[in-house]
Design an enzyme around this catalytic site. Sequence first.
Site, PDB file in Angstrom:
ATOM      1  N   SER A  19       8.267   7.829   9.596  1.00 15.05           N
ATOM      2  CA  SER A  19       9.665   7.886  10.042  1.00 15.05           C
ATOM      3  C   SER A  19      10.157   9.323  10.176  1.00 15.05           C
ATOM      4  CB  SER A  19      10.567   7.100   9.086  1.00 15.05           C
ATOM      5  OG  SER A  19      10.550   7.653   7.780  1.00 15.05           O
ATOM      6  N   ALA A 137      11.229   1.049   1.143  1.00 20.15           N
ATOM      7  CA  ALA A 137      11.108   0.343   2.423  1.00 20.15           C
ATOM      8  C   ALA A 137       9.937   0.905   3.214  1.00 20.15           C
ATOM      9  CB  ALA A 137      12.384   0.466   3.235  1.00 20.15           C
ATOM     10  N   GLU A 139       7.887   0.106   7.255  1.00 13.98           N
ATOM     11  CA  GLU A 139       8.170  -0.357   8.615  1.00 13.98           C
ATOM     12  C   GLU A 139       8.588  -1.818   8.685  1.00 13.98           C
ATOM     13  OE1 GLU A 139       8.640  -1.144  12.403  1.00 13.98           O
ATOM     14  OE2 GLU A 139       8.119   0.918  11.885  1.00 13.98           O
ATOM     15  N   ASP A 168      10.134   2.667  11.625  1.00 13.42           N
ATOM     16  CA  ASP A 168       9.775   4.058  11.348  1.00 13.42           C
ATOM     17  C   ASP A 168      10.164   4.982  12.500  1.00 13.42           C
ATOM     18  OD1 ASP A 168       8.718   4.057   8.732  1.00 13.42           O
ATOM     19  OD2 ASP A 168       6.837   3.214   9.424  1.00 13.42           O
TER      20      ASP A 168
END
Length: 410
Positions: A19, A137, A139, A168
């Site tokens: 990300s 968290a 994807e 992401d």
Amino acid sequence: MTAKALEGIRVLDMTHVQSGPSATQLLAWLGADVVKLEAPHGDITRGQLRDLPDVDSLYFTMLNCNKRSITLNTKSERGKEILTELIRRSDVMVENFGPGAVDRMGFTWDRVKEINPRIVYASIKGFGEGPYTAFKAYEVVAQAMGGSMSTTGFEDGPPLATGAQIGDSGTGVHVVAGILAALYQREHTGRGQRVNVAMQHAVLNLCRVKLRDQQRLSHGPLAEYPNEDFGDEVPRSGNASGGGQPGWAVKCAPGGPNDYVYVIVQPVGWQPLSELIGRPELAEDPEWATPRARLPKLNKMFQLIEEWSSTLPKWEVLERLNAHNIPCGPILSTKEIIEDDSLVANEMVVTVPHPERGEFVTVGSPLKLSDSPVEVTSSPLLGEHNEEVYVGELGLGDEELRLLKSSGVI
């Protein structure tokens, strides 16, 4: 040589995995000087999903082009001092560690803006403030909690993840927008600001049409969906477009896993389409002639189209439909995409040399600026620019650099 759009902007890239690196790579493509700060052992993705032994993985190389790399142990006291100086010299700082990780290093937002009042400090987290704040968290977790999975798949099947990395890389694009806005506002205020983007929020933004349909459900079934039953939540609807113009993926010859063309049926396209499929009478038949008449029969309509398309290769279906200006697109496999001459010509599929693994193919910049062209260059080796940054820019001595390395600070 033409100056780049973000030339002169220094980015301290404290991100890892996807990300964050996807965001900072976009900034690098736009001309920013992106310095990727890694722990001495490196970004975990350097070694993940390796296709070749003892070299950086494609996972890493494809998300970190056009950057410089330095190593630093930010848990050590000397490391914190060096990080302070890096922050002081940067325009932008980006991180995507777990919740609170950078604060625990001693670099809260209050501390960061004390060091450098002009810095734009961007963070990516899984969730916003509330009951999920401290949750980790990934994807597909973001897809699950942002509205994507519950609305992806077929009516009688389980929720599905999409192949697109909307959690992401989708979040990364949102972060870039926030950073650029903050840099622009700095021109007026003279000060930086905090930019926060949650992965769940970014996914929801990309799924807004489903939230639209959630509200429409209170007024009755969603006629453009092929589903038979509607409850009190938006159902999974297969390949239906879910928009004002119905669409579906129809089979083509010879029937392989990607021998499909996605077809959109606009009102103006029905007459030529009915002729193409050998049913010209449907153009005048009141049971078929209008969008309203066809709406209850979408499954049957696409079945008729598929009876025609399944006898032809997808490229021929594409050619015939486009001859009548009917919106459509063949389902392209990843093999077809990586070999697509038009994508190569548009520099969206590019070949990049790498000093250790040789050439690799990656995705080019989708942002095409007339005065700031992008040349995709290789991802950096681990710590490749330590001397350049620490000695050449921060002014450390050669002997100190050796001591920092021997003591595990870099």
